[in-house]
Design an enzyme around this catalytic site. Structure first.
Site, PDB file in Angstrom:
ATOM      1  N   GLU A  31       0.868  -1.288   0.144  1.00 57.75           N
ATOM      2  CA  GLU A  31       0.021   0.011  -0.013  1.00 57.75           C
ATOM      3  C   GLU A  31       0.771   1.258  -0.109  1.00 57.75           C
ATOM      4  O   GLU A  31       0.372   2.282  -0.603  1.00 57.75           O
ATOM      5  CB  GLU A  31      -0.871   0.113   1.229  1.00 57.75           C
ATOM      6  CG  GLU A  31      -1.984  -0.944   1.124  1.00 57.75           C
ATOM      7  CD  GLU A  31      -3.136  -1.042   2.128  1.00 57.75           C
ATOM      8  OE1 GLU A  31      -3.621   0.121   2.209  1.00 57.75           O
ATOM      9  OE2 GLU A  31      -3.239  -1.880   3.133  1.00 57.75           O
ATOM     10  N   LYS A  62     -13.192  -0.271  -5.042  1.00 53.24           N
ATOM     11  CA  LYS A  62     -14.495   0.146  -4.366  1.00 53.24           C
ATOM     12  C   LYS A  62     -15.470   1.011  -5.221  1.00 53.24           C
ATOM     13  O   LYS A  62     -16.531   0.503  -5.315  1.00 53.24           O
ATOM     14  CB  LYS A  62     -13.990   1.110  -3.008  1.00 53.24           C
ATOM     15  CG  LYS A  62     -13.418   0.199  -2.071  1.00 53.24           C
ATOM     16  CD  LYS A  62     -13.208   0.973  -0.849  1.00 53.24           C
ATOM     17  CE  LYS A  62     -12.645   0.085   0.372  1.00 53.24           C
ATOM     18  NZ  LYS A  62     -12.069   0.870   1.438  1.00 53.24           N
ATOM     19  N   HIS A  82       6.461 -27.158   5.125  1.00 52.96           N
ATOM     20  CA  HIS A  82       5.732 -28.009   4.625  1.00 52.96           C
ATOM     21  C   HIS A  82       5.173 -28.043   3.074  1.00 52.96           C
ATOM     22  O   HIS A  82       4.164 -28.846   2.668  1.00 52.96           O
ATOM     23  CB  HIS A  82       4.598 -28.149   5.672  1.00 52.96           C
ATOM     24  CG  HIS A  82       5.058 -28.804   6.969  1.00 52.96           C
ATOM     25  ND1 HIS A  82       5.471 -30.132   7.395  1.00 52.96           N
ATOM     26  CD2 HIS A  82       5.220 -27.960   7.952  1.00 52.96           C
ATOM     27  CE1 HIS A  82       5.852 -29.902   8.553  1.00 52.96           C
ATOM     28  NE2 HIS A  82       5.974 -28.660   8.994  1.00 52.96           N
TER      29      HIS A  82
HETATM   30  C1  F6R Z   1      -6.103   1.717   3.488  1.00 59.66           C
HETATM   31  C2  F6R Z   1      -6.111   0.488   4.424  1.00 59.66           C
HETATM   32  C3  F6R Z   1      -6.994  -0.310   3.927  1.00 59.66           C
HETATM   33  C4  F6R Z   1      -8.221  -0.257   4.785  1.00 59.66           C
HETATM   34  C5  F6R Z   1      -9.429  -1.211   4.341  1.00 59.66           C
HETATM   35  C6  F6R Z   1     -10.626  -1.415   5.173  1.00 59.66           C
HETATM   36  O1  F6R Z   1      -4.966   2.560   4.180  1.00 59.66           O
HETATM   37  O2  F6R Z   1      -4.998   0.373   5.326  1.00 59.66           O
HETATM   38  O3  F6R Z   1      -6.416  -1.834   4.162  1.00 59.66           O
HETATM   39  O4  F6R Z   1      -7.963  -0.612   6.210  1.00 59.66           O
HETATM   40  O5  F6R Z   1      -9.685  -1.011   3.043  1.00 59.66           O
HETATM   41  O6  F6R Z   1     -10.911   0.015   5.485  1.00 59.66           O
HETATM   42  P1  F6R Z   1     -11.329   0.235   7.096  1.00 59.66           P
HETATM   43  O7  F6R Z   1     -10.199   0.187   7.770  1.00 59.66           O
HETATM   44  O8  F6R Z   1     -11.906   1.899   6.694  1.00 59.66           O
HETATM   45  O9  F6R Z   1     -12.444  -0.541   7.321  1.00 59.66           O
END
Ligand code: F6R
Length: 363
Positions: free
Chosen positions: A236, A347, A252
């Site tokens: 990320e 998303k 394994h």
């Molecule tokens: C972005 C990040 C992502 C979010 C994930 C879930 O910085 O770390 O891995 O954590 O998309 O989102 P939240 O944490 O807002 O539920």
């Protein structure tokens, strides 16, 4: 390749993630106070087991906590990264709904089933639907400051989980661990922070040694979830491929694949072993022996050992090292570590299908 020293080196970090780590002790204290202040409408001994629901940066917080206390947990704890919750979650289950944004569709979908099961639910969130709808349903909410990248809010998501386990007497008293944790954060920032020049900075040196490589991060026991955190941060922040796996399991299966590693991959693969001085002694031997077998098939091997008295401190030391290294690696690559465009695009596309939730976490 870009430099790492001097204020101009940080210019590419548009969201200030590197500077943000400098606030870790304040974040730790704020998160602890917020979690201690929330009122829970059930007695501590009502809990029979624990599930922590979340994804990504909000889920790894759970894995890190359970990793640090795994031998001393008084009840079973599971991290759930799914739309569906397991059948065993019931009225006695303490369910911690962990979503920084409060808008993550997997977590919200799973949370709706938790309400149907009448579980003992508490949310850790900066807002979104988790902070509004579920609060209105009577779910206690531990508030987290909004406006951050979830992965940069790790301590703000993790400390409330620790406090919840403590308040339900599921771990031994945390007081001395919490003090050492604060000291570890201070020391880690002093050792790995941006003001320390590369010649004396293990995090900057680590980033340099990973440049143009694909990290394969190995952990075991305490360091298993830390390896996953490092992998995620390389993905990320630095926007590179990275992979994590754990001993003894990889001995394994995965070990066999190294023999057939294609040459271009061998030239890129950088093994990073995250070791803990308290590993089971067979795990220590496995790290050494597996390294011997695998080393001819990879470009390089790094071995990094956790330091600290408590497991919590050793975990935090390695987490902060990996966080900084991944951010410095982004700078070396000339990329902005903050925005996660691929996640946002996915998303949006999911939301367009009409089945997913809106990309806007407040919707
Ligand atoms: C972005 C990040 C992502 C979010 C994930 C879930 O910085 O770390 O891995 O954590 O998309 O989102 P939240 O944490 O807002 O539920």
């Amino acid at each position: 390749m870009f430099g790492l020293d001097g204020p101009e080196a940080l210019a590419a970090d548009s969201l200030g993630l590197i500077a943000g780590i400098g606030d870790s002790v304040a974040a730790f204290d704020e998160a602890r106070a917020a979690a201690e202040a929330v009122e829970l409408p059930w007695p501590a001994d009502a809990v029979t087991d624990v599930a922590i629901l979340g994804m990504g940066g909000s889920a790894i917080a759970a894995d890190l906590v359970t990793g640090a206390y795994r031998e001393r947990l008084r009840l079973p704890i599971t991290t759930v990264r799914d739309y569906y919750i397991p059948g065993w979650i019931g009225e006695g289950t303490l369910v911690i709904l962990s979503s920084y944004s409060g808008g993550t569709e997997e977590t919200l979908t799973a949370a709706s089933q938790v309400l149907e099961r009448n579980s003992l639910a508490v949310a850790v969130t900066s807002g979104g639907k988790l902070g509004s709808f579920y609060a209105a349903e009577g779910v206690p909410v531990i508030p987290v400051v909004p406006g951050m990248q979830p992965r940069a809010a790790l301590l703000r998501m993790m400390v409330p989980l620790l406090v919840m386990l403590d308040r339900h007497a599921l771990v031994p008293s945390l007081d001395s661990d919490m003090e050492e944790a604060r000291a570890t954060l201070t020391a880690a920032i002093a050792a790995y922070g941006p003001d320390v020049p590369e010649a004396e900075n293990p995090a900057k040196q680590l980033a340099r040694s990973l440049a143009s490589r694909v990290p394969l991060v190995w952990g075991a026991e305490l360091t298993t979830p830390i390896a996953i955190r490092w992998k995620g941060q390389f993905n990320e922040n630095a926007k590179i491929p990275a992979y994590a796996s754990a001993l003894p399991e990889l001995d394994h299966n995965e070990i066999c694949g190294f023999a057939g590693m294609p040459a271009p991959l061998s030239e890129l693969a950088q093994l990073v072993m995250l070791r803990d001085p308290r590993h089971h002694r067979q795990v220590q031997r496995r790290f050494d022996l597996t390294r011997e077998l695998v080393e001819p098939h990879v470009a390089g091997v790094l071995s990094i050992e956790a330091e600290g008295q408590s497991a919590l401190a050793r975990m935090l030391d390695l987490v902060i090292l990996g966080d900084y290294a991944s951010l410095y690696l982004a700078l070396l690559r000339g990329v902005d570590p903050g925005p996660v465009e691929m996640i946002e695009r996915l998303k949006e596309r999911l939301a367009q299908t009409g089945f997913g939730r809106s990309a806007d976490p407040s919707a």
